[in-house]
Scaffold this motif. Structure first.
Motif, PDB file in Angstrom:
ATOM      1  N   ALA A 171       0.734  -1.162  -0.018  1.00 40.33           N
ATOM      2  CA  ALA A 171       0.012   0.064   0.121  1.00 40.33           C
ATOM      3  C   ALA A 171       0.687   1.219  -0.240  1.00 40.33           C
ATOM      4  CB  ALA A 171      -1.008  -0.199   1.153  1.00 40.33           C
ATOM      5  N   GLU A 172       1.942   1.321   0.816  1.00 34.66           N
ATOM      6  CA  GLU A 172       2.678   2.369   0.779  1.00 34.66           C
ATOM      7  C   GLU A 172       3.483   2.814  -0.463  1.00 34.66           C
ATOM      8  OE1 GLU A 172       3.203   4.813   3.265  1.00 34.66           O
ATOM      9  OE2 GLU A 172       1.408   3.991   3.630  1.00 34.66           O
ATOM     10  N   VAL A 173       3.785   1.737  -1.086  1.00 37.32           N
ATOM     11  CA  VAL A 173       4.439   1.741  -2.429  1.00 37.32           C
ATOM     12  C   VAL A 173       3.511   2.416  -3.453  1.00 37.32           C
ATOM     13  CG1 VAL A 173       5.152   0.353  -4.643  1.00 37.32           C
ATOM     14  CG2 VAL A 173       6.214  -0.190  -2.487  1.00 37.32           C
ATOM     15  N   LEU A 174       2.247   2.217  -3.268  1.00 36.20           N
ATOM     16  CA  LEU A 174       1.099   2.715  -4.277  1.00 36.20           C
ATOM     17  C   LEU A 174       1.145   4.044  -3.726  1.00 36.20           C
ATOM     18  CD1 LEU A 174      -1.761  -0.115  -4.204  1.00 36.20           C
ATOM     19  CD2 LEU A 174       0.285   0.380  -5.988  1.00 36.20           C
ATOM     20  N   ARG A 175       1.080   4.355  -2.444  1.00 32.39           N
ATOM     21  CA  ARG A 175       0.635   5.891  -1.995  1.00 32.39           C
ATOM     22  C   ARG A 175       1.806   6.813  -2.266  1.00 32.39           C
ATOM     23  NH1 ARG A 175      -0.744   4.148   2.533  1.00 32.39           N
ATOM     24  NH2 ARG A 175      -2.833   4.133   2.305  1.00 32.39           N
ATOM     25  N   ARG A 176       3.287   6.474  -2.163  1.00 29.62           N
ATOM     26  CA  ARG A 176       4.109   7.355  -1.860  1.00 29.62           C
ATOM     27  C   ARG A 176       5.578   6.666  -2.361  1.00 29.62           C
ATOM     28  NH1 ARG A 176       7.055   7.620   2.927  1.00 29.62           N
ATOM     29  NH2 ARG A 176       6.529   5.834   4.376  1.00 29.62           N
ATOM     30  N   TYR A 177       6.635   7.739  -2.787  1.00 27.79           N
ATOM     31  CA  TYR A 177       7.771   7.621  -3.029  1.00 27.79           C
ATOM     32  C   TYR A 177       8.598   7.528  -1.723  1.00 27.79           C
ATOM     33  CZ  TYR A 177      12.547   7.654  -4.786  1.00 27.79           C
ATOM     34  OH  TYR A 177      14.012   7.747  -5.188  1.00 27.79           O
ATOM     35  N   PHE A 178       9.336   6.477  -1.444  1.00 30.44           N
ATOM     36  CA  PHE A 178      10.006   6.413  -0.255  1.00 30.44           C
ATOM     37  C   PHE A 178      11.473   5.534  -0.264  1.00 30.44           C
ATOM     38  CE2 PHE A 178       6.928   3.018   0.408  1.00 30.44           C
ATOM     39  CZ  PHE A 178       7.842   1.756   0.581  1.00 30.44           C
ATOM     40  N   ILE A 179      11.406   4.819  -1.418  1.00 25.94           N
ATOM     41  CA  ILE A 179      12.644   3.891  -1.415  1.00 25.94           C
ATOM     42  C   ILE A 179      13.635   4.666  -2.256  1.00 25.94           C
ATOM     43  CG2 ILE A 179      13.519   1.537  -2.294  1.00 25.94           C
ATOM     44  CD1 ILE A 179      10.618   0.651  -1.747  1.00 25.94           C
ATOM     45  N   CYS A 180      14.825   4.439  -1.879  1.00 29.35           N
ATOM     46  CA  CYS A 180      15.856   5.024  -2.857  1.00 29.35           C
ATOM     47  C   CYS A 180      16.284   3.778  -3.630  1.00 29.35           C
ATOM     48  CB  CYS A 180      17.056   5.604  -2.179  1.00 29.35           C
ATOM     49  SG  CYS A 180      18.462   6.305  -3.243  1.00 29.35           S
ATOM     50  N   PRO A 181      15.847   3.768  -5.016  1.00 25.78           N
ATOM     51  CA  PRO A 181      16.233   2.500  -5.757  1.00 25.78           C
ATOM     52  C   PRO A 181      17.684   1.749  -5.645  1.00 25.78           C
ATOM     53  CG  PRO A 181      15.142   4.162  -7.202  1.00 25.78           C
ATOM     54  CD  PRO A 181      15.442   4.879  -5.682  1.00 25.78           C
ATOM     55  N   PRO A 182      18.773   2.561  -5.863  1.00 28.89           N
ATOM     56  CA  PRO A 182      20.084   2.144  -5.945  1.00 28.89           C
ATOM     57  C   PRO A 182      20.380   1.485  -4.483  1.00 28.89           C
ATOM     58  CG  PRO A 182      20.331   4.448  -5.914  1.00 28.89           C
ATOM     59  CD  PRO A 182      18.863   4.007  -5.982  1.00 28.89           C
ATOM     60  N   GLU A 203      -9.488  -2.221   0.935  1.00 28.00           N
ATOM     61  CA  GLU A 203      -9.943  -0.953   0.815  1.00 28.00           C
ATOM     62  C   GLU A 203      -8.624   0.199   0.925  1.00 28.00           C
ATOM     63  OE1 GLU A 203     -12.216   2.364   0.118  1.00 28.00           O
ATOM     64  OE2 GLU A 203     -12.506   0.328  -0.248  1.00 28.00           O
ATOM     65  N   ASN A 204      -7.682  -0.316   1.988  1.00 31.36           N
ATOM     66  CA  ASN A 204      -6.667   0.649   2.305  1.00 31.36           C
ATOM     67  C   ASN A 204      -5.826   0.728   1.070  1.00 31.36           C
ATOM     68  OD1 ASN A 204      -4.692   2.233   3.942  1.00 31.36           O
ATOM     69  ND2 ASN A 204      -3.465   0.031   3.747  1.00 31.36           N
ATOM     70  N   GLU A 205      -5.460  -0.583   0.385  1.00 35.16           N
ATOM     71  CA  GLU A 205      -4.785  -0.483  -0.919  1.00 35.16           C
ATOM     72  C   GLU A 205      -5.634   0.324  -2.062  1.00 35.16           C
ATOM     73  OE1 GLU A 205      -2.711  -5.031   0.066  1.00 35.16           O
ATOM     74  OE2 GLU A 205      -4.354  -4.465  -1.376  1.00 35.16           O
ATOM     75  N   ARG A 206      -6.891   0.316  -2.303  1.00 34.02           N
ATOM     76  CA  ARG A 206      -7.388   1.076  -3.214  1.00 34.02           C
ATOM     77  C   ARG A 206      -7.440   2.279  -2.937  1.00 34.02           C
ATOM     78  NH1 ARG A 206     -12.914   2.266  -4.189  1.00 34.02           N
ATOM     79  NH2 ARG A 206     -13.840   1.898  -2.087  1.00 34.02           N
ATOM     80  N   GLN A 207      -7.604   2.778  -1.722  1.00 35.96           N
ATOM     81  CA  GLN A 207      -7.359   4.203  -1.388  1.00 35.96           C
ATOM     82  C   GLN A 207      -5.933   4.797  -1.800  1.00 35.96           C
ATOM     83  OE1 GLN A 207      -9.770   6.477  -0.802  1.00 35.96           O
ATOM     84  NE2 GLN A 207     -11.062   4.975  -0.993  1.00 35.96           N
ATOM     85  N   ALA A 208      -4.956   3.956  -1.423  1.00 39.89           N
ATOM     86  CA  ALA A 208      -3.261   4.217  -1.541  1.00 39.89           C
ATOM     87  C   ALA A 208      -3.303   4.452  -3.025  1.00 39.89           C
ATOM     88  CB  ALA A 208      -2.452   3.070  -1.195  1.00 39.89           C
ATOM     89  N   LEU A 209      -4.058   3.393  -3.942  1.00 41.52           N
ATOM     90  CA  LEU A 209      -3.679   3.742  -5.350  1.00 41.52           C
ATOM     91  C   LEU A 209      -4.368   4.890  -5.836  1.00 41.52           C
ATOM     92  CD1 LEU A 209      -2.981   2.656  -8.159  1.00 41.52           C
ATOM     93  CD2 LEU A 209      -5.320   1.380  -8.224  1.00 41.52           C
ATOM     94  N   ALA A 210      -5.469   5.350  -5.259  1.00 42.80           N
ATOM     95  CA  ALA A 210      -6.195   6.570  -5.730  1.00 42.80           C
ATOM     96  C   ALA A 210      -5.495   7.783  -5.339  1.00 42.80           C
ATOM     97  CB  ALA A 210      -7.566   6.610  -5.043  1.00 42.80           C
ATOM     98  N   GLN A 211      -4.986   7.680  -4.310  1.00 45.27           N
ATOM     99  CA  GLN A 211      -3.630   8.792  -3.795  1.00 45.27           C
ATOM    100  C   GLN A 211      -2.676   8.869  -4.864  1.00 45.27           C
ATOM    101  OE1 GLN A 211      -2.456   8.977   0.201  1.00 45.27           O
ATOM    102  NE2 GLN A 211      -0.820  10.041  -0.274  1.00 45.27           N
ATOM    103  N   ARG A 212      -2.178   7.686  -5.238  1.00 42.46           N
ATOM    104  CA  ARG A 212      -1.155   7.712  -6.494  1.00 42.46           C
ATOM    105  C   ARG A 212      -1.666   8.389  -7.693  1.00 42.46           C
ATOM    106  NH1 ARG A 212       4.263   6.959  -7.899  1.00 42.46           N
ATOM    107  NH2 ARG A 212       4.352   5.518  -5.999  1.00 42.46           N
ATOM    108  N   LEU A 213      -2.908   7.880  -8.232  1.00 47.00           N
ATOM    109  CA  LEU A 213      -3.539   8.247  -9.425  1.00 47.00           C
ATOM    110  C   LEU A 213      -3.867   9.749  -9.420  1.00 47.00           C
ATOM    111  CD1 LEU A 213      -5.752   5.120  -9.799  1.00 47.00           C
ATOM    112  CD2 LEU A 213      -3.871   6.031 -11.210  1.00 47.00           C
ATOM    113  N   LYS A 214      -4.072  10.275  -8.271  1.00 38.13           N
ATOM    114  CA  LYS A 214      -4.462  11.727  -8.213  1.00 38.13           C
ATOM    115  C   LYS A 214      -3.114  12.608  -8.361  1.00 38.13           C
ATOM    116  CE  LYS A 214      -8.409  11.310  -5.041  1.00 38.13           C
ATOM    117  NZ  LYS A 214      -8.763  11.508  -3.631  1.00 38.13           N
ATOM    118  N   TYR A 215      -2.197  12.111  -7.795  1.00 38.03           N
ATOM    119  CA  TYR A 215      -0.822  12.673  -7.917  1.00 38.03           C
ATOM    120  C   TYR A 215      -0.453  12.674  -9.482  1.00 38.03           C
ATOM    121  CZ  TYR A 215       4.378  13.545  -7.399  1.00 38.03           C
ATOM    122  OH  TYR A 215       5.434  14.095  -7.856  1.00 38.03           O
ATOM    123  N   GLU A 216      -0.581  11.581  -9.953  1.00 39.62           N
ATOM    124  CA  GLU A 216       0.016  11.331 -11.318  1.00 39.62           C
ATOM    125  C   GLU A 216      -0.877  12.097 -12.376  1.00 39.62           C
ATOM    126  OE1 GLU A 216       2.874  10.320 -12.092  1.00 39.62           O
ATOM    127  OE2 GLU A 216       3.503   9.052 -10.332  1.00 39.62           O
TER     128      GLU A 216
END
Length: 312
Positions: free
Chosen positions: A151-162, A244-257
């Motif tokens: 859910a957090e991966v859907l919601r926001r950026y927090f991992i530094c990939p390298p 539902e938590n994951e669905r709301q997290a995806l919605a947050q991402r979709l709004k941002y994008e």
């Protein structure tokens, strides 16, 4: 034969001539004793290959893969992965730098975790072209979670990939990166975190370089293929949502994008994101308005520029 797990560092190079020696030296300087080094050059047009050849002569254990033609990060990494043998994998761009204890610290962390954990990621120091310190990843982004991070991966950026070290089994389950995409990290996070847990190691293990040629710099430029890839990944995520938590997290991402796609005049992708948001949670009033403006291709890009000028 070493009793330590084999760790493969797949060093991806494309026109990294200025940074390549520092990057490769940082891999060779690891304190960990069981490392497989594979350098993949994605048909660089600068002097990178000449530098790589000099390292191959000096360090015969380094393996070299040339893509033959420019295929992009995802396909180039997959070629390195296919040639690798490590139990753990590091995807390492050769404009970044590993700190000497990086591999040892992450292998130690994995040793304390069960096999439900597929990724160990850490803090990072951001640096300039000239290797000058800018800031820590942890200073800019909210606290990093452990365990089920889908859910957090859907919601926001927090991992530094390298900073990621990945259990080989994860890549085998996913079939490597999706080579049809223009970038890899968001898709990898979504697909891998659905099945595997993530562990955050609160140490600075990596220097991540910030420069104008970085792939992420072009994300919202009109017509950029990365944004089209983001739409594809969001569709994949929608098919994986289970609560539902994951669905709301995806919605947050979709709004941002959606906001960023619209305000950068990527009207096609904005329309696709709006449709996905509509099917996920329905369209709030603001996004109905954005949908109307997007339909008529109204350019409000000055609002985004004004926001960034005020904030930064």
């Amino acid at each position: 034969m070493s009793s330590l797990p084999l760790v493969t560092v797949i060093c991806l190079c494309y026109n990294h001539e200025r940074f390549l020696a520092e990057a490769l030296d940082s891999v060779l300087a690891q304190t960990y004793q069981n490392v497989e080094v594979i350098v993949v050059d994605d048909s660089s047009t600068d002097g990178s290959v000449k530098i790589i050849q000099s390292y191959l002569q000096q360090y015969p254990h380094i393996r070299f893969v040339s893509t033959g033609k420019n295929v992009g990060n995802c396909a180039a990494f997959n070629m390195g992965l296919q040639a690798s043998k490590g139990e753990f994998i590091i995807d390492f761009a050769t404009d970044d730098v590993l700190l000497p204890e990086r591999i040892a610290q992450q292998v130690e962390a994995f040793g304390k975790l069960d096999k439900s954990y597929g990724v160990v990621y850490t803090d990072a120091a951001y640096i300039t072209d000239a290797s000058e310190f800018l800031y820590l990843h942890s200073q800019k982004y909210e606290p990093a979670p452990d365990g089920d991070v889908f859910a957090e991966v859907l919601r926001r950026y927090f991992i530094c990939p390298p900073t990621m070290m990945v259990r080989r089994q994860v890549f085998e389950d996913l079939g490597g990166y999706d080579a049809t995409l223009a970038y890899e990290d968001f898709d990898f996070w979504v697909r891998s975190s659905r099945k595997y847990k993530y562990y955050y190691l609160d140490k600075v293990t990596t220097k991540r370089r910030v420069h104008e040629q970085a792939l992420s710099r072009g994300l919202y430029k009109p017509g950029n293929k990365m944004l089209a890839s983001t739409v594809v990944v969001c569709r994949k995520a929608a098919a994986l949502v289970q609560s539902e938590n994951e669905r709301q997290a995806l919605a947050q991402r979709l709004k941002y994008e959606t906001r960023h796609a619209f305000l950068t005049c990527n009207f096609k992708e904005a329309g696709e994101l709006i449709e996905l948001l509509k099917s996920t949670t329905g369209l709030p009033v603001l996004y109905r308005f954005i949908s109307l403006l997007n339909e008529y291709k109204i350019n409000l890009g000055f609002l985004r520029k004004l926001y960034h000028k005020v904030r930064y």
